[in-house]
Structure formats: structure tokens, C-alpha cells
Design an enzyme around this catalytic site. Sequence first.
Site, PDB file in Angstrom:
ATOM      1  N   CYS A 110       0.843  -1.039  -0.064  1.00  0.00           N
ATOM      2  CA  CYS A 110       0.012   0.080   0.054  1.00  0.00           C
ATOM      3  C   CYS A 110       0.879   1.310  -0.239  1.00  0.00           C
ATOM      4  CB  CYS A 110      -1.140   0.162   1.174  1.00  0.00           C
ATOM      5  SG  CYS A 110      -2.324  -1.327   1.284  1.00  0.00           S
ATOM      6  N   HIS A 368      -8.882   3.930  -2.485  1.00  0.00           N
ATOM      7  CA  HIS A 368      -7.571   3.301  -2.228  1.00  0.00           C
ATOM      8  C   HIS A 368      -7.118   2.332  -3.193  1.00  0.00           C
ATOM      9  CE1 HIS A 368      -4.043   1.949  -0.323  1.00  0.00           C
ATOM     10  NE2 HIS A 368      -4.545   1.041   0.511  1.00  0.00           N
ATOM     11  N   CYS A 398      -0.005   2.447   6.556  1.00  0.00           N
ATOM     12  CA  CYS A 398       0.156   1.120   6.744  1.00  0.00           C
ATOM     13  C   CYS A 398       0.402   0.280   5.838  1.00  0.00           C
ATOM     14  CB  CYS A 398      -0.916   0.609   7.845  1.00  0.00           C
ATOM     15  SG  CYS A 398      -2.491   0.703   7.037  1.00  0.00           S
ATOM     16  N   GLY A 400       0.564  -3.821   4.255  1.00  0.00           N
ATOM     17  CA  GLY A 400       0.332  -5.242   4.565  1.00  0.00           C
ATOM     18  C   GLY A 400       1.673  -6.041   5.096  1.00  0.00           C
TER      19      GLY A 400
END
Length: 414
Positions: A110, A368, A398, A400
Site C-alpha cells: 500500500c 484506495h 500502513c 500489509g
Amino acid sequence: MERTRTILGHLTQRAAAATVDPDDEIVIVTALRTPIGRAKRGAFAHTPADELLSTVLKGVTDAAGLPASKVEDVCVGNVLLENFAVNARGSQFLAGFPSDVSVTTVNRQCSSGLQAVINIAGELQSGMIDVGIGAGVESMSSKGMGQTSQTFSEKIFELEDENAANLLTPMGITSENVASQYGISREQQDNFAVASHEKAAKARASGRFRDEIVPTPAIQVDEDGDAVGSTLIYDDDGIREGTKHETLAKLKPAFKKGGSTTAGNSSQVSDGAAAVLMAKRSTAKRMGLPILATLKSSAVAGVPPAVMGIGPAVAIPKALEKAGLSTSDIDVYEINEAFASQATYCVNALNIPMSKVNPNGGAIAIGHPLGCTGARQIATLCHELKRRGGGRGVVSMCIGTGMGLAAVFEVPPQ
């Protein structure tokens, strides 16, 4: 004594940050994005990622009045599309870039769009290139999360290590873990989501996104799925004006029976692209390029995979320390809203006033597109600070498997 050491440490960091020659600083020349479309159902459901990317590559060079031939390297963040390095090369040609402009891709999940910008900053700082573009793109209409044939060594999961065991924890379950471990209630999450839509709807209605968006062609298809032309898209289509607490409260948990994470308080799956044109300040001045912002610092940090959403709460302080700043020195925080649970936790953990967080909404409302988001946040942040007459901002998200990435930017007084 410990307090004295801490204060001296902060002073040392501030002194180090102040000694950087301004001409050697990495600057953002332009930062633009496509509108963000809902995956499968939105504006770009039939538009390939290559075309979305080409639009923003051309957009940032045109906006700067810079021939594409002056760009030396492009780094593109992408998460889901296999072997996208080939597509990225094609996007360059589609945007009118000559063959001597190189390209690479990066996948830090991300944070890929922000990581692409940081990678180009490193090339600029080392003297490898003079002008570069950090970008990000995702078409979640083309390929969604979980559509993979990836395999792993069995030895990883035989380790007596809970982090290894939690490596493949579904993202929605990590949200539930954060909510339960840190006491983030369903009501808090829904409140955060409503606020995201309210802020984004106001920003869209007032034209606040106009300066950061490149009108983007969207392929139209007939009932047989055949392309029949294209339409220019000017606005994000995932923002739901008038989202109410009562509506969100009716949604069932999406990932766990009795849980608190729902489709309404999670980020939307989306399609979009963004690009950031960069150079050293000395190069930008020599070439007569505009300067939108300065990249002051960046930092990455690891956290347990089971609560990967807390990453920004760890990465942001590291980035601020490297810039010689404190949380109160920042005017705007763009913290990715992967889930309302983790975004709420990070804001609370860092004691950030909500008035400074995602003033134009975030991923819950805007969407997103994984590889795009970090670069999209930079465009949104820099144009918001410019609109305010200058200031400092942070972009963070954040990641993954358990990480956080953050970067600090400064827009000069206007």
C-alpha cells in the site's frame, strides 16, 4: 538526565536538518493524479492501468512545461498487476516519452506510490539522475486483492514465530485485531468514516481537488463489452455525499462475526494513478521549473503483521525526528484510511488533532488504488498546503505484512 538526553537529541536532529544546503534539497515540481474510480463499477472499470499511468506522466511534464526527454528515470508503484514493468514502459511511450527515458517498478504494497517517490529522491540525491518521476497506479477492476497464485516456503510457517504465522493474516482481520487490541469501538470507526465522506464531499463541491486532478479519458463499452469511445472524467466517483451514521450502523461486519470492521468504515477498492515530478532545487532553478514543495525526510518501520495498521504511528515519529520536527510542527497529516480502526488508532496514539488529519477526506471516501495511493496523497497534501499559503505536511500509510512508511513535505509561503 534521561529528559536532558532526549532534548539534546532533538536539538541535534534539528541542527542536522538545518545544515542541508537548500540547493541540494529534493523538490516536488508538480504532483497530479487522475480522478479515483470505484473498481468494477466506476468510471475506469474498462480503462487499462497503462492508460491511467500515461495520463499522469504526460500531465506532470505538461504542467511543468518540461519536455518528456528531460526526465531521466521513472519509478512506478504497483501492487497487483503481474510484470507491470513492461506495462509501465508502454505507458511512457503512450505519454510521448522517448526511449532513452528509463523506467522501473516497485512494490511495497500500500505504500508503493510513496516508495516510488522516495526511490527517485534517492537517485536525485546520489547524483544518478537530475530529473525523475515517482508515480503509482492500480486497476483493481483488472485484478483484485487475493487473485494470486503466489506460493511460499513451508519453512516460513514452521517457525516458532507468531509474526511468521501471522504473515498472511487477511487485511480485514488485522483491522479487527487493532480494534480489539486498542479499544477502537464500532461507533468510533463509523464516526471516522462519516467524517471522511463529509470532508471529501465538501472538497469536491468546492473545487478543492481541481488543481491536483488531470481530466482523464475513460473507455466506454457497449453491452457486448466492446469499446465504443471514451469520456473525460473530472471527479472522484466513490465519494458518497450525505453519508449518515444511521446508514453505516446498519452494515454487517465484513470480516469477522461480531466484529466492527464493515464495508462502510474500510477503504474502497479503486482504480487510479498519480505522478510526482522531482528534481534537486538547484536543477529546478537552473531549468526554470516551478517548485511546489520540498521533501524534508522519510522513514520506514516494521510492526507485527497481525496489527499492520499501526504502522504510521511508528513511522511518522521517525520521519519527524529525521526532519528535526515534532508532531505539533505539522499543519496537515495525510494518513491513509485503509481502515477506520487503524487510522483512528494512529491519530490517537500520536495525539494529533483531528482538524489536521485528512482535511479533504481519505481512502474511505476517495478510494484506495493500492499502488497509487502514496503518490495520490502527496498530490492532495501539496495542493492543500499551497491553497493554505504554505506549511508542513506528512504523508503516511500502513503496509500489509506489518510496516509503516512516512514522509515529511514542506510547501513554501505563497
